[in-house]
Design an enzyme around this catalytic site. Structure first.
Site, PDB file in Angstrom:
ATOM      1  N   ARG A  54     123.883  38.126 105.494  1.00 20.98           N
ATOM      2  CA  ARG A  54     125.185  37.472 105.586  1.00 20.98           C
ATOM      3  C   ARG A  54     126.193  38.217 106.448  1.00 20.98           C
ATOM      4  O   ARG A  54     126.847  37.623 107.314  1.00 20.98           O
ATOM      5  CB  ARG A  54     125.816  37.294 104.184  1.00 20.98           C
ATOM      6  CG  ARG A  54     125.346  36.066 103.453  1.00 20.98           C
ATOM      7  CD  ARG A  54     125.261  36.369 101.987  1.00 20.98           C
ATOM      8  NE  ARG A  54     124.195  37.320 101.796  1.00 20.98           N
ATOM      9  CZ  ARG A  54     122.914  36.962 101.632  1.00 20.98           C
ATOM     10  NH1 ARG A  54     122.587  35.714 101.578  1.00 20.98           N
ATOM     11  NH2 ARG A  54     121.964  37.882 101.513  1.00 20.98           N
ATOM     12  N   THR A  55     126.351  39.501 106.197  1.00 23.54           N
ATOM     13  CA  THR A  55     127.448  40.204 106.864  1.00 23.54           C
ATOM     14  C   THR A  55     127.211  40.240 108.375  1.00 23.54           C
ATOM     15  O   THR A  55     128.086  39.870 109.163  1.00 23.54           O
ATOM     16  CB  THR A  55     127.592  41.629 106.287  1.00 23.54           C
ATOM     17  OG1 THR A  55     127.650  41.522 104.873  1.00 23.54           O
ATOM     18  CG2 THR A  55     128.851  42.303 106.796  1.00 23.54           C
ATOM     19  N   LYS A  83     116.534  59.146 116.610  1.00 24.63           N
ATOM     20  CA  LYS A  83     116.271  60.392 117.356  1.00 24.63           C
ATOM     21  C   LYS A  83     117.228  61.499 116.924  1.00 24.63           C
ATOM     22  O   LYS A  83     117.209  62.586 117.484  1.00 24.63           O
ATOM     23  CB  LYS A  83     116.456  60.140 118.860  1.00 24.63           C
ATOM     24  CG  LYS A  83     115.571  59.052 119.430  1.00 24.63           C
ATOM     25  CD  LYS A  83     115.960  58.783 120.890  1.00 24.63           C
ATOM     26  CE  LYS A  83     115.547  57.400 121.311  1.00 24.63           C
ATOM     27  NZ  LYS A  83     116.276  56.949 122.515  1.00 24.63           N
ATOM     28  N   ARG A 104     127.517  48.772 109.325  1.00 20.93           N
ATOM     29  CA  ARG A 104     127.018  48.991 107.956  1.00 20.93           C
ATOM     30  C   ARG A 104     126.188  50.261 107.968  1.00 20.93           C
ATOM     31  O   ARG A 104     125.393  50.474 108.885  1.00 20.93           O
ATOM     32  CB  ARG A 104     126.168  47.814 107.470  1.00 20.93           C
ATOM     33  CG  ARG A 104     125.471  48.125 106.146  1.00 20.93           C
ATOM     34  CD  ARG A 104     124.841  46.925 105.527  1.00 20.93           C
ATOM     35  NE  ARG A 104     125.837  46.002 105.036  1.00 20.93           N
ATOM     36  CZ  ARG A 104     125.540  44.896 104.340  1.00 20.93           C
ATOM     37  NH1 ARG A 104     124.290  44.605 104.060  1.00 20.93           N
ATOM     38  NH2 ARG A 104     126.491  44.099 103.923  1.00 20.93           N
ATOM     39  N   HIS A 132     133.142  47.432 100.640  1.00 16.09           N
ATOM     40  CA  HIS A 132     132.671  46.325 101.488  1.00 16.09           C
ATOM     41  C   HIS A 132     133.881  45.405 101.694  1.00 16.09           C
ATOM     42  O   HIS A 132     133.962  44.313 101.148  1.00 16.09           O
ATOM     43  CB  HIS A 132     131.533  45.604 100.759  1.00 16.09           C
ATOM     44  CG  HIS A 132     130.733  44.654 101.608  1.00 16.09           C
ATOM     45  ND1 HIS A 132     131.154  44.187 102.834  1.00 16.09           N
ATOM     46  CD2 HIS A 132     129.523  44.073 101.387  1.00 16.09           C
ATOM     47  CE1 HIS A 132     130.238  43.366 103.325  1.00 16.09           C
ATOM     48  NE2 HIS A 132     129.238  43.286 102.462  1.00 16.09           N
TER      49      HIS A 132
HETATM   50  N1   CP Z   1     127.060  39.973 100.793  1.00 14.20           N
HETATM   51  C1   CP Z   1     126.379  40.760 101.647  1.00 14.20           C
HETATM   52  O1   CP Z   1     126.827  41.829 102.041  1.00 14.20           O
HETATM   53  O2   CP Z   1     125.158  40.250 102.017  1.00 14.20           O
HETATM   54  P1   CP Z   1     124.193  40.947 103.083  1.00 14.20           P
HETATM   55  O3   CP Z   1     123.701  42.239 102.465  1.00 14.20           O
HETATM   56  O4   CP Z   1     123.102  39.957 103.321  1.00 14.20           O
HETATM   57  O5   CP Z   1     125.005  41.231 104.309  1.00 14.20           O
END
Ligand code: CP
Length: 308
Positions: A54-55, A83, A104, A132
Protein backbone atom coordinates in the site's frame (compact mmCIF):
# COMPACT_ATOMS: atom_id res chain seq x y z
CA UNK A 1 4.09 26.69 5.25
CA UNK A 2 4.60 23.05 4.31
CA UNK A 3 6.77 23.56 1.20
CA UNK A 4 10.19 21.92 1.55
CA UNK A 5 9.42 20.29 4.94
CA UNK A 6 10.11 16.69 5.96
CA UNK A 7 7.48 14.39 7.51
CA UNK A 8 9.18 12.01 9.93
CA UNK A 9 6.97 11.97 13.03
CA UNK A 10 3.16 12.39 13.10
CA UNK A 11 3.67 15.46 15.35
CA UNK A 12 5.91 17.24 12.80
CA UNK A 13 2.85 19.07 11.46
CA UNK A 14 0.42 21.11 13.56
CA UNK A 15 -3.30 20.18 13.57
CA UNK A 16 -3.87 23.23 11.33
CA UNK A 17 -1.25 22.00 8.83
CA UNK A 18 -2.78 18.52 8.89
CA UNK A 19 -6.16 20.12 8.26
CA UNK A 20 -4.67 21.90 5.20
CA UNK A 21 -3.54 18.53 3.77
CA UNK A 22 -6.90 16.88 4.51
CA UNK A 23 -8.79 19.80 2.91
CA UNK A 24 -6.68 19.57 -0.23
CA UNK A 25 -7.17 15.77 -0.32
CA UNK A 26 -10.94 16.35 -0.13
CA UNK A 27 -10.73 18.73 -3.09
CA UNK A 28 -8.72 16.18 -5.08
CA UNK A 29 -11.31 13.46 -4.32
CA UNK A 30 -14.09 15.77 -5.56
CA UNK A 31 -12.33 16.81 -8.76
CA UNK A 32 -9.31 14.61 -9.58
CA UNK A 33 -9.07 15.77 -13.21
CA UNK A 34 -8.24 19.27 -12.06
CA UNK A 35 -5.02 17.93 -10.49
CA UNK A 36 -3.96 15.55 -13.28
CA UNK A 37 -0.95 17.62 -14.43
CA UNK A 38 0.01 19.73 -11.43
CA UNK A 39 3.23 17.77 -10.72
CA UNK A 40 4.37 17.48 -14.33
CA UNK A 41 8.18 17.64 -14.40
CA UNK A 42 8.58 16.55 -10.76
CA UNK A 43 10.04 13.18 -9.71
CA UNK A 44 9.20 11.17 -6.58
CA UNK A 45 11.75 8.58 -5.38
CA UNK A 46 10.46 5.65 -3.33
CA UNK A 47 13.32 4.25 -1.20
CA UNK A 48 11.87 1.10 0.33
CA UNK A 49 14.35 -0.97 2.34
CA UNK A 50 11.44 -3.10 3.62
CA UNK A 51 8.46 -4.71 1.81
CA UNK A 52 5.28 -2.74 1.17
CA UNK A 53 2.20 -2.94 -1.01
CA UNK A 54 0.00 0.00 0.00
CA UNK A 55 2.47 2.65 1.06
CA UNK A 56 4.87 2.35 -1.88
CA UNK A 57 2.25 1.80 -4.56
CA UNK A 58 -0.11 4.47 -3.26
CA UNK A 59 2.78 6.96 -3.21
CA UNK A 60 3.64 6.01 -6.78
CA UNK A 61 0.00 6.10 -7.90
CA UNK A 62 -0.40 9.47 -6.18
CA UNK A 63 2.55 11.01 -8.05
CA UNK A 64 1.47 9.49 -11.38
CA UNK A 65 -2.09 10.78 -10.91
CA UNK A 66 -0.62 14.25 -10.33
CA UNK A 67 1.22 14.04 -13.66
CA UNK A 68 4.67 13.49 -12.12
CA UNK A 69 7.14 10.62 -12.52
CA UNK A 70 8.50 8.02 -10.11
CA UNK A 71 11.76 6.17 -9.57
CA UNK A 72 13.11 4.06 -6.74
CA UNK A 73 13.68 0.59 -5.33
CA UNK A 74 11.43 -1.80 -3.44
CA UNK A 75 13.98 -3.69 -1.31
CA UNK A 76 17.38 -3.09 0.24
CA UNK A 77 18.72 -5.92 -1.93
CA UNK A 78 17.88 -3.94 -5.06
CA UNK A 79 19.94 -0.93 -3.90
CA UNK A 80 23.59 -0.31 -3.02
CA UNK A 81 22.64 -0.67 0.67
CA UNK A 82 23.46 -4.33 0.08
CA UNK A 83 27.06 -3.26 -0.62
CA UNK A 84 27.15 -1.34 2.66
CA UNK A 85 26.13 2.16 1.53
CA UNK A 86 24.78 4.34 4.35
CA UNK A 87 21.32 5.94 4.44
CA UNK A 88 23.03 9.35 4.45
CA UNK A 89 24.97 8.66 1.24
CA UNK A 90 21.91 7.09 -0.39
CA UNK A 91 19.72 10.11 0.23
CA UNK A 92 22.45 12.63 -0.72
CA UNK A 93 22.64 10.84 -4.07
CA UNK A 94 18.86 10.62 -4.53
CA UNK A 95 18.62 14.38 -3.84
CA UNK A 96 20.36 14.83 -7.23
CA UNK A 97 17.78 12.74 -9.06
CA UNK A 98 14.39 13.43 -7.48
CA UNK A 99 12.41 16.34 -6.02
CA UNK A 100 10.86 14.47 -3.08
CA UNK A 101 11.32 11.00 -1.56
CA UNK A 102 9.38 8.52 0.55
CA UNK A 103 11.44 6.06 2.61
CA UNK A 104 10.63 2.88 4.51
CA UNK A 105 13.36 1.35 6.64
CA UNK A 106 13.47 -1.46 9.25
CA UNK A 107 15.64 0.69 11.58
CA UNK A 108 13.84 3.16 13.80
CA UNK A 109 15.12 6.66 13.14
CA UNK A 110 16.58 5.94 9.66
CA UNK A 111 14.26 8.46 7.87
CA UNK A 112 15.26 11.08 10.46
CA UNK A 113 18.93 10.52 9.60
CA UNK A 114 18.00 10.72 5.90
CA UNK A 115 16.27 14.08 6.47
CA UNK A 116 19.48 15.47 8.03
CA UNK A 117 21.43 14.76 4.83
CA UNK A 118 18.74 15.40 2.22
CA UNK A 119 18.26 18.45 0.01
CA UNK A 120 14.70 17.34 -0.83
CA UNK A 121 11.67 16.60 1.41
CA UNK A 122 11.89 13.17 3.07
CA UNK A 123 8.66 11.38 4.00
CA UNK A 124 8.81 8.54 6.51
CA UNK A 125 6.91 5.58 5.03
CA UNK A 126 7.41 3.53 8.21
CA UNK A 127 10.54 3.06 10.38
CA UNK A 128 10.73 -0.21 12.30
CA UNK A 129 8.18 -0.40 15.11
CA UNK A 130 8.35 3.38 15.57
CA UNK A 131 6.15 5.58 13.35
CA UNK A 132 4.16 5.62 10.12
CA UNK A 133 2.95 9.22 9.71
CA UNK A 134 1.43 8.87 6.24
CA UNK A 135 -0.69 5.96 7.47
CA UNK A 136 -1.83 8.41 10.16
CA UNK A 137 -2.81 10.96 7.53
CA UNK A 138 -4.66 8.14 5.75
CA UNK A 139 -6.44 7.21 8.97
CA UNK A 140 -7.37 10.81 9.78
CA UNK A 141 -8.79 11.37 6.28
CA UNK A 142 -10.74 8.10 6.56
CA UNK A 143 -12.21 9.03 9.94
CA UNK A 144 -13.04 12.58 8.88
CA UNK A 145 -14.62 11.43 5.62
CA UNK A 146 -16.70 8.61 7.14
CA UNK A 147 -17.56 10.14 10.53
CA UNK A 148 -17.53 13.85 9.64
CA UNK A 149 -15.22 14.92 12.50
CA UNK A 150 -11.96 14.18 14.33
CA UNK A 151 -13.14 14.77 17.92
CA UNK A 152 -15.49 13.15 20.47
CA UNK A 153 -14.71 9.48 19.88
CA UNK A 154 -14.01 6.34 21.83
CA UNK A 155 -11.37 4.55 19.78
CA UNK A 156 -10.47 0.90 20.35
CA UNK A 157 -7.05 -0.34 19.20
CA UNK A 158 -6.82 -4.12 19.10
CA UNK A 159 -3.94 -6.53 18.45
CA UNK A 160 -0.21 -5.88 18.47
CA UNK A 161 -0.03 -2.49 20.16
CA UNK A 162 3.65 -2.94 21.05
CA UNK A 163 5.17 -3.22 17.58
CA UNK A 164 2.31 -1.68 15.56
CA UNK A 165 3.79 1.61 14.37
CA UNK A 166 0.48 2.74 12.88
CA UNK A 167 -1.05 2.52 16.36
CA UNK A 168 1.70 4.61 17.95
CA UNK A 169 1.39 7.30 15.30
CA UNK A 170 -2.41 7.46 15.37
CA UNK A 171 -2.58 7.62 19.19
CA UNK A 172 -0.19 10.58 19.10
CA UNK A 173 -2.14 12.32 16.35
CA UNK A 174 -5.62 11.76 17.82
CA UNK A 175 -4.49 12.89 21.27
CA UNK A 176 -4.47 16.46 19.90
CA UNK A 177 -8.24 16.44 19.22
CA UNK A 178 -10.97 17.04 21.81
CA UNK A 179 -12.61 14.38 23.93
CA UNK A 180 -10.85 11.31 22.56
CA UNK A 181 -10.89 8.18 24.73
CA UNK A 182 -8.79 5.09 24.01
CA UNK A 183 -9.51 1.44 24.77
CA UNK A 184 -6.30 -0.55 24.25
CA UNK A 185 -7.03 -4.24 23.67
CA UNK A 186 -4.03 -6.58 23.55
CA UNK A 187 -2.33 -9.50 25.25
CA UNK A 188 -0.15 -8.40 28.19
CA UNK A 189 3.05 -8.87 26.12
CA UNK A 190 1.83 -6.66 23.26
CA UNK A 191 0.68 -3.59 25.18
CA UNK A 192 1.34 -0.01 24.03
CA UNK A 193 4.97 0.93 24.91
CA UNK A 194 5.47 2.89 28.12
CA UNK A 195 6.97 5.86 26.27
CA UNK A 196 3.65 6.42 24.45
CA UNK A 197 1.65 5.98 27.66
CA UNK A 198 3.93 8.30 29.66
CA UNK A 199 4.71 10.97 27.07
CA UNK A 200 1.32 11.14 25.37
CA UNK A 201 -1.57 9.56 27.28
CA UNK A 202 -0.63 10.30 30.90
CA UNK A 203 1.02 13.65 30.16
CA UNK A 204 -2.02 14.92 28.27
CA UNK A 205 -4.46 13.35 30.76
CA UNK A 206 -6.13 11.33 28.03
CA UNK A 207 -8.73 8.85 29.21
CA UNK A 208 -7.53 5.29 28.41
CA UNK A 209 -7.94 1.72 29.63
CA UNK A 210 -6.01 -1.44 28.83
CA UNK A 211 -8.01 -4.67 28.53
CA UNK A 212 -7.42 -8.14 27.12
CA UNK A 213 -10.93 -8.94 25.82
CA UNK A 214 -12.58 -7.33 22.81
CA UNK A 215 -16.21 -8.40 23.29
CA UNK A 216 -16.90 -6.58 26.56
CA UNK A 217 -15.76 -3.16 25.33
CA UNK A 218 -17.28 -3.44 21.84
CA UNK A 219 -20.55 -1.52 22.60
CA UNK A 220 -18.58 1.58 23.71
CA UNK A 221 -16.57 1.99 20.51
CA UNK A 222 -17.06 4.53 17.73
CA UNK A 223 -13.97 3.29 15.89
CA UNK A 224 -12.35 -0.14 16.08
CA UNK A 225 -8.78 -0.17 14.75
CA UNK A 226 -7.62 -3.77 14.27
CA UNK A 227 -3.94 -4.60 13.75
CA UNK A 228 -1.84 -7.56 12.65
CA UNK A 229 0.62 -9.20 15.03
CA UNK A 230 3.92 -7.99 13.53
CA UNK A 231 5.75 -11.25 12.85
CA UNK A 232 8.84 -9.47 11.48
CA UNK A 233 9.49 -7.66 14.79
CA UNK A 234 9.46 -10.78 17.05
CA UNK A 235 12.73 -12.16 18.40
CA UNK A 236 11.47 -15.74 18.53
CA UNK A 237 8.94 -17.65 16.47
CA UNK A 238 7.38 -19.47 19.45
CA UNK A 239 6.10 -16.18 20.89
CA UNK A 240 4.71 -15.15 17.51
CA UNK A 241 2.85 -18.45 17.07
CA UNK A 242 1.43 -18.23 20.59
CA UNK A 243 0.18 -14.65 20.13
CA UNK A 244 -0.67 -14.37 16.43
CA UNK A 245 -4.34 -15.34 16.71
CA UNK A 246 -5.09 -13.58 20.00
CA UNK A 247 -7.93 -11.62 18.40
CA UNK A 248 -10.02 -12.60 15.40
CA UNK A 249 -12.87 -10.24 14.57
CA UNK A 250 -15.92 -12.01 13.15
CA UNK A 251 -19.62 -11.15 12.75
CA UNK A 252 -20.49 -12.71 16.14
CA UNK A 253 -18.14 -10.35 17.92
CA UNK A 254 -19.75 -7.41 16.11
CA UNK A 255 -23.25 -8.19 17.37
CA UNK A 256 -23.03 -5.66 20.20
CA UNK A 257 -21.17 -3.01 18.23
CA UNK A 258 -22.75 0.36 17.40
CA UNK A 259 -24.47 0.53 14.01
CA UNK A 260 -22.29 3.45 12.96
CA UNK A 261 -18.99 2.16 14.35
CA UNK A 262 -16.28 1.95 11.68
CA UNK A 263 -13.77 -0.89 11.48
CA UNK A 264 -10.33 0.18 10.35
CA UNK A 265 -7.10 -1.75 9.72
CA UNK A 266 -3.91 -0.40 8.13
CA UNK A 267 -3.53 -3.77 6.32
CA UNK A 268 -2.05 -6.19 5.43
CA UNK A 269 -4.34 -8.48 7.42
CA UNK A 270 -3.48 -12.06 8.23
CA UNK A 271 -6.19 -13.71 10.39
CA UNK A 272 -7.32 -10.88 12.63
CA UNK A 273 -10.42 -9.95 10.61
CA UNK A 274 -12.49 -12.79 9.25
CA UNK A 275 -13.39 -12.32 5.56
CA UNK A 276 -17.11 -12.44 6.41
CA UNK A 277 -16.67 -8.98 7.98
CA UNK A 278 -15.61 -7.46 4.63
CA UNK A 279 -19.21 -7.14 3.47
CA UNK A 280 -20.41 -5.60 6.77
CA UNK A 281 -21.33 -1.92 6.20
CA UNK A 282 -19.01 -0.93 9.06
CA UNK A 283 -15.90 -2.37 7.37
CA UNK A 284 -13.81 0.61 6.25
CA UNK A 285 -10.38 -0.93 5.65
CA UNK A 286 -10.45 -1.12 1.86
CA UNK A 287 -11.90 2.41 1.62
CA UNK A 288 -8.99 3.37 3.87
CA UNK A 289 -6.48 2.20 1.21
CA UNK A 290 -8.10 4.56 -1.33
CA UNK A 291 -8.03 7.50 1.06
CA UNK A 292 -4.32 6.68 1.48
CA UNK A 293 -3.64 7.47 -2.15
CA UNK A 294 -5.61 10.73 -2.09
CA UNK A 295 -3.97 11.97 1.10
CA UNK A 296 -0.52 11.22 -0.36
CA UNK A 297 -1.51 13.30 -3.42
CA UNK A 298 -2.35 16.18 -1.08
CA UNK A 299 0.87 15.68 0.90
CA UNK A 300 3.12 15.59 -2.19
CA UNK A 301 1.54 18.80 -3.51
CA UNK A 302 1.98 20.59 -0.19
CA UNK A 303 5.63 19.53 0.32
CA UNK A 304 6.52 20.50 -3.26
CA UNK A 305 4.63 23.79 -2.91
CA UNK A 306 2.54 23.00 -5.98
CA UNK A 307 -0.79 24.80 -6.37
CA UNK A 308 -3.45 25.04 -9.03
N1 CP B 1 -0.45 0.00 5.71
C1 CP B 1 0.76 -0.29 5.21
O1 CP B 1 1.77 0.30 5.57
O2 CP B 1 0.75 -1.29 4.27
P1 CP B 1 2.05 -1.77 3.46
O3 CP B 1 2.98 -2.43 4.46
O4 CP B 1 1.53 -2.72 2.43
O5 CP B 1 2.69 -0.55 2.88
Amino acid sequence: MLKGRHLIDPMDFSPEEIDEILQLSDEIIKNPRLYADVCKGYILATLFFEPSTRTRLSFEAAMLRLGGSVTGFSSADASSAVKGESVADTVKTISNYADICAMRHPKEGAPKIAAMYSDIPVINGGDGGHHHPTQTLTDLLTIRSLKGRLSNFTVGFCGDLKFGRTVHSLIKALSRYENIKFVLVSPEELRVPDYIKDEVLTKKRIDFVEVDKLEEIMPALDILYMTRVQKERFFNEEDYIRLKDSFILDLNKLENAKDDMIIMHPLPRVNEISMEVDSDRRAAYFKQTKYGMYVRMGLIMKLLGVEI
